[in-house]
Design an enzyme around this catalytic site. Structure first.
Site, short mmCIF file in Angstrom:
data_model
loop_
_atom_site.label_atom_id
_atom_site.label_comp_id
_atom_site.label_asym_id
_atom_site.label_seq_id
_atom_site.Cartn_x
_atom_site.Cartn_y
_atom_site.Cartn_z
N ASP A 28 -2.81 -3.30 0.73
CA ASP A 28 -2.60 -2.03 0.26
C ASP A 28 -1.71 -2.26 -1.25
O ASP A 28 -0.66 -2.82 -1.22
CB ASP A 28 -1.66 -1.26 1.15
CG ASP A 28 -1.67 0.30 0.67
OD1 ASP A 28 -2.40 0.71 -0.19
OD2 ASP A 28 -0.87 1.07 1.54
N ASP A 43 -7.82 0.91 -3.41
CA ASP A 43 -6.69 0.52 -3.28
C ASP A 43 -6.27 0.03 -2.04
O ASP A 43 -5.13 -0.70 -1.81
CB ASP A 43 -5.40 1.30 -3.65
CG ASP A 43 -5.31 2.68 -2.98
OD1 ASP A 43 -6.31 2.76 -2.04
OD2 ASP A 43 -4.39 3.00 -2.96
N GLU A 44 -6.99 -0.09 -0.97
CA GLU A 44 -6.76 -1.01 0.33
C GLU A 44 -7.76 -1.22 1.00
O GLU A 44 -9.13 -0.71 0.91
CB GLU A 44 -5.87 0.08 1.40
CG GLU A 44 -6.69 1.38 1.66
CD GLU A 44 -5.76 2.28 2.41
OE1 GLU A 44 -4.92 1.68 3.50
OE2 GLU A 44 -5.74 3.60 2.28
#
Length: 378
Positions: A32, A126-127
Site C-alpha cells: 500500500d 496505489d495498492e
C-alpha cells in the site's frame, strides 16, 4: 508455507504454519503506497513538502481525492468535502490531480512487483496483493521480499510504501495498516486468530460505518465479539455478508490472488443513518457516490456506457434503474446528469430510502486523448 522464522510484528519467534482448507499455506503481501497521490505531488514540487496537501478541487462541491500525512493530522481524509477539509485545516493546499502521472508511477511499481511474482492483483493505482508462495527469486521469507520491494520502490520512485504480510488476503490487508507510513508488519498463522479477536470491527476491511454501527447495536465491538456469534445469527442480521464475517472472525480467508482481473463494473453505495424522504437529500448523497466512481475511472483510465442507480428502501426491498449511453460517459458531470435522470422518476416516494448506489458498467480502457475527444464529440 510461511516459515517458522517469519516475524509477527517485531517478534521473530514465529510460529508453526497452519494449513488452510486446501492444504496449502500461502504467503501473501499487501503493498500500500503511503498517501500516494499527495506524495507524488510533494515529490514533484519541493514547495509542498512538509505542508498539508490535498489532491482535489477547493470548490464548494469539490471532494478530497487524497491527503498528505501533514493534512491527515488535522482530520482531513479522502472523500471528504473540500469545504469540510478547509474548515479542519485552514492552511490546506489544494492541488489538481494528475492521473496520467499517477498511472505512470503505478506502472513503475508494478514492474518491480513482476520481478518477484506473476501473481499480482491490483486493487487500485496505489495498492496490490502479491502471492509470493512460489516466487521468482527463490526467497524463503515473505517479509524479506516485502522489505526488498519497499526498498526498490523508494530508490526508483522516491516514494514510500507500507506492507502487510500474512497467510491470507484479509490479514495481509489488515497488517499493512499497522506500521504506516513506510513500515511493514507480519501476521503468522499462529497469531492470526488472536490478532482478529483483538481488532475493533470498525477497522475490519469491508466493514463500513453503517455496518460497524449496526454491529455495535448488537454488542459486537471486536473480532472476539464477532467470533462468538454463530453463522445463523450473522446471516440473519447481515445476509450474504454473514458467512464472510463468520470466517474472517476466525482468521480464515480462502480467496486467491487473481492476477490481471478484468473489472466489469465500478460502483459505490452508502447506507444512510436516517432514511431519506426528499429528493434534495438524495441528490446530495448521490453526488459523493458519483465523485467516488469517477475518481476510480479517472485513476484507472477507464470509461463505461451503462449507469445503474440502486435504491434500497427502509423495508429492505430494493429496485435498480439503468440507462446505457450511445458512447462512454466522458465526465463526472455527465455521469451525474444520467444519475439524475434515473433518480427523478422515483419521487415522490411512499417510503424512506435506506441506501443509494451508483454503478458504471460496460467498461473499457481509454487514454486521456480519447477522453478529450469523447468530451468534444458530446
Amino acid at each position: 508455507m510461511l516459515s517458522a522464522r517469519e516475524p509477527e510484528g517485531n517478534d521473530r519467534r514465529g510460529a508453526e504454519a497452519i494449513p488452510s482448507a486446501h492444504g496449502r499455506v500461502r504467503k501473501i503481501i499487501h503493498i500500500d503506497m503511503d498517501a500516494f497521490y499527495a506524495s507524488v505531488e510533494q515529490r514533484d514540487n519541493p514547495e509542498l513538502r512538509g505542508r498539508p496537501v490535498a489532491v482535489g478541487h477547493p470548490a464548494a462541491r469539490g471532494v478530497v481525492a487524497a491527503a498528505s500525512y501533514e493534512a491527515r493530522k488535522f482530520g482531513v481524509h479522502s472523500a471528504m468535502p473540500s469545504v469540510t477539509a478547509r474548515r479542519k485545516c485552514p492552511e490546506l493546499i489544494f492541488v489538481p490531480h494528475r492521473f496520467d502521472v499517477y498511472r505512470a508511477v503505478s506502472q513503475q511499481i508494478h514492474t518491480i512487483f513482476a520481478d518477484y511474482t506473476p501473481l499480482i492483483e491490483p486493487l487500485s493505482l496505489d495498492e496490490a496483493y502479491l502471492d509470493v508462495t512460489e516466487n521468482l527469486k527463490g526467497m524463503e521469507l515473505a517479509s524479506e521480499i516485502a522489505e526488498e520491494i519497499r526498498t526498490r520502490i523508494k530508490a526508483e520512485t522516491r516514494l514510500t510504501a507500507s506492507a502487510g504480510i500474512s497467510y491470507n488476503k484479509f490479514l495481509a490487508k489488515m497488517a499493512s495498516d499497522q506500521r504506516k507510513p513506510d513500515g511493514q508488519f507480519v501476521i503468522t498463522p499462529k497469531h492470526g486468530p488472536t490478532f482478529v479477536e483483538a481488532l475493533p470491527v470498525k477497522k475490519f476491511h469491508g466493514v463500513g460505518p453503517a455496518t460497524a454501527e449496526k454491529m455495535a447495536k448488537l454488542g459486537i465491538e471486536t473480532g472476539a465479539d464477532l467470533k462468538v456469534r454463530d453463522l445463523t445469527f450473522l446471516q440473519q442480521h447481515f445476509g450474504k455478508s454473514g458467512p464472510w464475517f463468520y470466517w474472517i472472525a476466525r482468521g480464515i480467508d480462502e480467496r486467491e490472488v487473481k492476477p490481471d482481473r478484468t473489472r466489469k463494473s465500478v460502483g459505490a453505495e452508502d447506507t444512510f443513518r436516517e432514511d431519506i424522504h426528499d429528493i434534495a437529500t438524495a441528490r446530495a448523497g448521490l453526488q459523493s457516490l458519483v465523485d467516488k466512481v469517477w475518481r476510480y475511472c479517472e485513476a484507472n483510465g477507464i470509461r463505461g456506457k451503462t449507469v445503474t442507480l440502486k435504491v434500497k428502501w427502509a423495508d429492505f426491498t430494493q429496485i435498480t434503474r439503468s440507462k446505457t449511453a450511445a458512447a462512454p460517459v466522458a465526465s463526472a458531470s455527465e455521469l451525474a446528469e444520467i444519475v439524475e435522470l434515473l433518480l427523478s422518476p422515483i419521487f415522490p416516494v411512499s417510503k424512506g430510502i435506506r441506501l443509494l448506489g451508483v454503478t458504471l458498467s460496460s467498461l473499457d480502457a481509454v487514454d486521456d486523448r480519447d477522453a478529450s475527444q469523447l468530451a468534444l464529440a458530446l
